[in-house]
Scaffold this motif. Structure first.
Motif, short mmCIF file in Angstrom:
data_model
loop_
_atom_site.label_atom_id
_atom_site.label_comp_id
_atom_site.label_asym_id
_atom_site.label_seq_id
_atom_site.Cartn_x
_atom_site.Cartn_y
_atom_site.Cartn_z
N ASN A 150 0.82 -1.21 0.00
CA ASN A 150 0.00 0.00 0.00
C ASN A 150 0.85 1.27 0.00
N PRO A 151 0.28 2.37 -0.50
CA PRO A 151 1.01 3.64 -0.45
C PRO A 151 1.15 4.12 1.00
N SER A 152 2.20 4.89 1.28
CA SER A 152 2.36 5.47 2.62
C SER A 152 2.44 7.00 2.50
N PRO A 153 1.76 7.69 3.41
CA PRO A 153 1.73 9.16 3.32
C PRO A 153 3.09 9.78 3.66
N LEU A 154 3.46 10.78 2.88
CA LEU A 154 4.66 11.56 3.13
C LEU A 154 4.29 12.95 3.65
N SER A 155 3.24 13.53 3.06
CA SER A 155 2.78 14.86 3.44
C SER A 155 1.25 14.88 3.37
N THR A 156 0.61 15.22 4.49
CA THR A 156 -0.85 15.27 4.54
C THR A 156 -1.29 16.57 5.20
N PRO A 157 -1.28 17.68 4.45
CA PRO A 157 -1.69 18.96 5.04
C PRO A 157 -3.14 18.92 5.53
N SER A 158 -3.38 19.57 6.64
CA SER A 158 -4.73 19.62 7.21
C SER A 158 -5.63 20.52 6.38
#
Length: 110
Positions: free
Chosen positions: A25-33
């Motif tokens: 699965n993909p993994s998050p690197l950047s998840t801005p609110s």
């Protein structure tokens, strides 16, 4: 864009993988609110927005669609934020591939 991203399984393929191989699965690197909508803030209200996105083999979000939402203003804010997400892409046998992912954006008063 005319790209085929995934294939839907038919009834006879129900328990078979669409593509054989080792999928990671993909993994998050950047998840801005997402920005908290003014109307929700003023009403001291909460909202949950479920967004389904297509992640490219480069880790960018190609498309994001709201599949469930309790507030329209928060829906557009959630999509705007999700379109800025970056991922380590999903891999199939070690090679980056496009994938689908689902995220729930929760809007809460702090």
């Amino acid at each position: 864009r005319g790209e085929v991203v995934y294939e839907t399984q038919g009834e006879t393929q129900k328990d078979q993988p669409v593509v054989p191989g080792l999928f990671v699965n993909p993994s998050p690197l950047s998840t801005p609110s997402p920005k908290y909508p003014k109307a929700l803030k003023k009403a001291h209200s909460v909202a949950d927005v479920t967004v389904v996105m297509v992640i490219t083999p480069d880790g960018d979000v190609l498309d994001a669609t709201v599949v469930d939402s309790s507030d329209q203003d928060s829906s557009s804010s959630a999509v705007d934020a999700v379109m800025k997400y970056r991922f380590k892409p999903a891999t199939l046998d070690g090679k980056p591939v496009a994938s689908l992912a689902k995220v729930v954006c929760k809007f809460r008063v702090r």
